[in-house]
Design an enzyme around this catalytic site. Structure first.
Site, PDB file in Angstrom:
ATOM      1  N   LYS A   6       0.335 -11.931   9.757  1.00 32.47           N
ATOM      2  CA  LYS A   6       1.053 -10.857   9.777  1.00 32.47           C
ATOM      3  C   LYS A   6       0.343  -9.633  11.077  1.00 32.47           C
ATOM      4  CE  LYS A   6      -0.722  -6.780   6.490  1.00 32.47           C
ATOM      5  NZ  LYS A   6      -0.847  -5.769   5.082  1.00 32.47           N
ATOM      6  N   ASP A  11      -3.065  -0.111   9.324  1.00 29.34           N
ATOM      7  CA  ASP A  11      -2.513   0.179   8.094  1.00 29.34           C
ATOM      8  C   ASP A  11      -3.322   1.330   7.214  1.00 29.34           C
ATOM      9  OD1 ASP A  11      -1.241   0.166   5.952  1.00 29.34           O
ATOM     10  OD2 ASP A  11      -2.618  -1.501   4.759  1.00 29.34           O
ATOM     11  N   LYS A  53      -4.314   5.636   2.710  1.00 35.78           N
ATOM     12  CA  LYS A  53      -5.205   5.001   2.031  1.00 35.78           C
ATOM     13  C   LYS A  53      -6.515   6.036   1.801  1.00 35.78           C
ATOM     14  CE  LYS A  53      -4.875   0.390   3.618  1.00 35.78           C
ATOM     15  NZ  LYS A  53      -4.915  -0.718   1.929  1.00 35.78           N
ATOM     16  N   ASP A  61      -6.127  -5.401  10.224  1.00 36.43           N
ATOM     17  CA  ASP A  61      -4.605  -6.113   9.276  1.00 36.43           C
ATOM     18  C   ASP A  61      -3.494  -6.743  10.164  1.00 36.43           C
ATOM     19  OD1 ASP A  61      -4.513  -5.971   6.992  1.00 36.43           O
ATOM     20  OD2 ASP A  61      -2.599  -4.148   6.517  1.00 36.43           O
ATOM     21  N   ASP A  88       1.958   0.607   0.456  1.00 34.97           N
ATOM     22  CA  ASP A  88       0.801  -0.115   1.112  1.00 34.97           C
ATOM     23  C   ASP A  88       0.919  -1.275   0.807  1.00 34.97           C
ATOM     24  OD1 ASP A  88      -1.455  -0.110   2.159  1.00 34.97           O
ATOM     25  OD2 ASP A  88      -2.802   0.670   0.745  1.00 34.97           O
ATOM     26  N   GLU A 146       3.244  -3.863   2.724  1.00 36.87           N
ATOM     27  CA  GLU A 146       4.197  -4.157   3.856  1.00 36.87           C
ATOM     28  C   GLU A 146       3.706  -5.186   4.235  1.00 36.87           C
ATOM     29  OE1 GLU A 146       0.706  -2.406   3.913  1.00 36.87           O
ATOM     30  OE2 GLU A 146       0.096  -3.282   5.009  1.00 36.87           O
ATOM     31  N   ARG A 185       3.815  -8.024   2.873  1.00 36.62           N
ATOM     32  CA  ARG A 185       4.532  -9.148   1.576  1.00 36.62           C
ATOM     33  C   ARG A 185       6.286  -8.944   2.225  1.00 36.62           C
ATOM     34  NH1 ARG A 185       2.327  -7.364  -3.920  1.00 36.62           N
ATOM     35  NH2 ARG A 185       1.086  -7.017  -2.125  1.00 36.62           N
TER      36      ARG A 185
HETATM   37  N1  BES Z   1      -4.266  -4.614   4.290  1.00 37.53           N
HETATM   38  C1  BES Z   1      -4.384  -4.488   2.804  1.00 37.53           C
HETATM   39  C2  BES Z   1      -4.417  -5.593   2.120  1.00 37.53           C
HETATM   40  C3  BES Z   1      -6.374  -5.575   2.467  1.00 37.53           C
HETATM   41  C4  BES Z   1      -6.904  -4.090   1.890  1.00 37.53           C
HETATM   42  C5  BES Z   1      -6.403  -6.367   2.965  1.00 37.53           C
HETATM   43  C6  BES Z   1      -8.468  -4.531   2.056  1.00 37.53           C
HETATM   44  C7  BES Z   1      -8.165  -6.511   2.999  1.00 37.53           C
HETATM   45  C8  BES Z   1      -9.347  -5.723   2.815  1.00 37.53           C
HETATM   46  C9  BES Z   1      -2.492  -4.030   2.315  1.00 37.53           C
HETATM   47  O1  BES Z   1      -1.207  -4.116   2.826  1.00 37.53           O
HETATM   48  C10 BES Z   1      -2.938  -3.723   1.235  1.00 37.53           C
HETATM   49  O2  BES Z   1      -2.940  -2.365   0.727  1.00 37.53           O
HETATM   50  N2  BES Z   1      -2.198  -4.610   0.243  1.00 37.53           N
HETATM   51  C11 BES Z   1      -2.043  -3.178  -1.332  1.00 37.53           C
HETATM   52  C12 BES Z   1      -1.429  -4.067  -1.665  1.00 37.53           C
HETATM   53  C13 BES Z   1      -0.887  -2.669  -3.751  1.00 37.53           C
HETATM   54  C14 BES Z   1      -0.520  -1.756  -3.075  1.00 37.53           C
HETATM   55  C15 BES Z   1       0.017  -3.793  -4.509  1.00 37.53           C
HETATM   56  C16 BES Z   1      -3.851  -4.163  -1.899  1.00 37.53           C
HETATM   57  O3  BES Z   1      -4.136  -4.915  -2.031  1.00 37.53           O
HETATM   58  O4  BES Z   1      -4.684  -2.612  -2.551  1.00 37.53           O
HETATM   59 ZN    ZN Z   2      -2.170  -4.604   4.860  1.00 36.52          ZN
HETATM   60 ZN    ZN Z   3      -1.468  -1.812   3.197  1.00 37.67          ZN
END
Ligand code: BES
Ligand code: ZN
Ligand code: ZN
Length: 459
Positions: A225, A230, A237, A248, A307, A309, A311
């Site tokens: 990734k 992000d 966020k 990220d 957010d 993104e 996946r």
């Molecule tokens: N990059 C983040 C995941 C993340 C957050 C990894 C904090 C490590 C620490 C990812 O893109 C994300 O924001 N995922 C969301 C998904 C949700 C919106 C379904 C999450 O995990 O809150």
């Molecule tokens: Zn992310």
């Molecule tokens: Zn994200």
């Protein structure tokens, strides 16, 4: 050889290990001078303590580290910082296994992210030992530090362009082929999700594709990734959540470093590395919640949350990886906050479509102090990814099981039953610890390398 290791051992001070339960007895055998010295320092004889033992004239004669039978990599990591400077060697009280851990932690402790501010500091030297494979140790240190540097570099200096440049530099060093599909070319090349997630940024999205090694060897494809920042996109966020999001692209950093190790060790592998490099940004052309993307695989996906993104970009890359039917696909990603809730910051989450192989990787990860733990691809939760308008929702609506849902989403883009590991990692130390500076960190990197080493032996 790195400057914190030394070939010559003349005049170096020995380091010896002493098991905590044996401390009392050992103390009884010391001179009054040494006993008084240690008692004035309030030494307790508990594991982790590093004692400088003086000669009768007051010079440093030897170093004693109080140890534990089950000591791990990081238990030795406070050695260099307590010694500060000088030249040292390990005596015979360290067996090969323990010596290897000391050498590795010694080098990993030396790391500082000093791109923007160089500070003078001293660091002690450790003399080489016959039984320690220094080339291998230095390979692992270099790869770990590459991950750290790539992550620590702030997003203004590590965008999709710079990430691609870093990949190109590695490719050139090992004479790998590399091609990069940039911006609007992603559309005819059929990487719609990579393009869609990255199109709001002035720093155009790209797909990095690297190949190396003989086609006769088993094919291993790594996918990382590469979200260089992000922001969350339109589902922006909050400040605290955005603060560390330069990390990220940590998954990309891991697969590039793993590729470097594989190529440097010249493993009999046909290697491919795919990195979707994008910035999840906001502008008038940003993708929106509930937009529908027709993915590379042909499946349609309704964007549940901008957010989520990672996946999306991984799905396109994984589908491309899967199409070649390699022997093994590994993706690494800072994919979900939920994985961190489940496992905390230090243990990487592993998902796989093969539990036996996954458990072997887990076992190895613990043996080499690079911990992973498996979570299930729990099929019933797939129903949570239903969408009323598309083949799939990218998030579903459940607030629970976020790491599993994300992994199940990815699995929808793998059709060929290829052995697959998906690592959802933190890639970040939240505070300074012995050997580990706050900031970017490799997690699961050495474990994957150990697995691949073994995998090619038995393939
Ligand atoms: N990059 C983040 C995941 C993340 C957050 C990894 C904090 C490590 C620490 C990812 O893109 C994300 O924001 N995922 C969301 C998904 C949700 C919106 C379904 C999450 O995990 O809150
Ligand atoms: Zn992310
Ligand atoms: Zn994200």
């Amino acid at each position: 050889m790195h400057s914190y290791f030394s070939k010559a051992s003349d005049g170096s001070i020995p380091i010896t290990r002493l098991l905590a339960p044996e401390y009392k007895k050992w103390l009884e055998g010391q001179s009054d001078f040494v006993r008084n010295w240690l008692s004035s320092l309030h030494v307790k004889g508990v594991s982790g303590e590093v004692l400088a033992i003086p000669s009768p004239s007051g010079a440093m004669e030897k170093i004693v580290i109080i140890d534990n039978i089950s000591s791990g990599l990081w238990d030795y990591a406070s050695l260099p910082s307590s010694l500060k400077s000088g030249v040292f060697h390990l005596d015979d009280s360290f067996n090969i296994h323990q010596a290897n851990l000391v050498f590795l932690s010694w080098g990993l402790s030396a790391y500082r992210f000093d791109r923007y501010s160089k500070k003078d500091r001293t660091f002690p030297k450790l003399c080489v030992r016959q039984d320690v494979d220094l080339i291998e140790v230095e390979r692992q240190i270099a790869a770990t530090n590459l991950v750290r540097d790539l992550i620590n570099t702030p997003a203004n200096h590590m965008g999709p362009v710079e990430l691609a440049e870093s990949a190109t530099a590695i490719a050139h060093k090992y004479k790998a082929d590399i091609s990069i599909i940039v911006d609007k070319d992603l559309i005819p090349a059929n990487y719609p999700a990579v393009y869609t997630v990255g199109m709001a940024s002035d720093r155009a999205p790209r797909l990095i594709d690297m190949r190396w090694g003989s086609e006769k060897h088993p094919k291993i494809t790594l996918v990382g990734k590469g979200v260089c920042f992000d922001s969350g996109g339109l589902d922006i966020k909050p400040a605290a959540g955005m603060l560390t999001m330069k990390k990220d692209m940590g998954g990309a950093a891991h697969v590039l470093a793993l590729a470097q190790m594989i190529m440097d060790a010249d493993l009999p592998v046909r290697l491919r590395v795919l990195v979707p490099a994008v910035e999840n940004s906001i502008s008038g052309v940003a993708y929106r919640p509930m937009d529908v993307i027709k993915m590379r695989s042909g499946k349609t996906v309704e964007v549940g949350n901008t957010d989520a993104e990672g996946r999306l970009v991984l799905a396109d890359a994984l589908h491309e990886a899967d199409g070649e039917k390699p022997s093994l696909i590994i993706d690494v990603a800072t994919l979900t906050g939920a994985a961190r809730v489940a496992m905390g910051t230090e243990v990487g989450v592993l998902f796989s479509n093969n539990n036996e192989q996954a458990q072997q990787l887990v076992r190895m990860s613990h043996e080499i102090h690079d911990p992973l733990w498996q979570m299930p691809l729990w099929e019933p939760y797939k129903s949570g990814l239903k969408s009323k308008v598309a083949d799939l929702s990218s998030t579903g609506s459940s607030a629970y099981g976020g790491a599993i849902t994300a992994a199940l989403f990815l699995s929808e883009f793998l059709e060929n039953k290829t052995l697959w590991f998906h690592l959802d990692v933190m890639a970040w130390n939240t505070n300074d610890k012995p050997g580990r500076q706050e900031g970017g960190e490799a997690m699961g990197l050495r474990a994957l390398y150990a697995f691949i080493n073994n995998f090619v032996k038995t393939a």
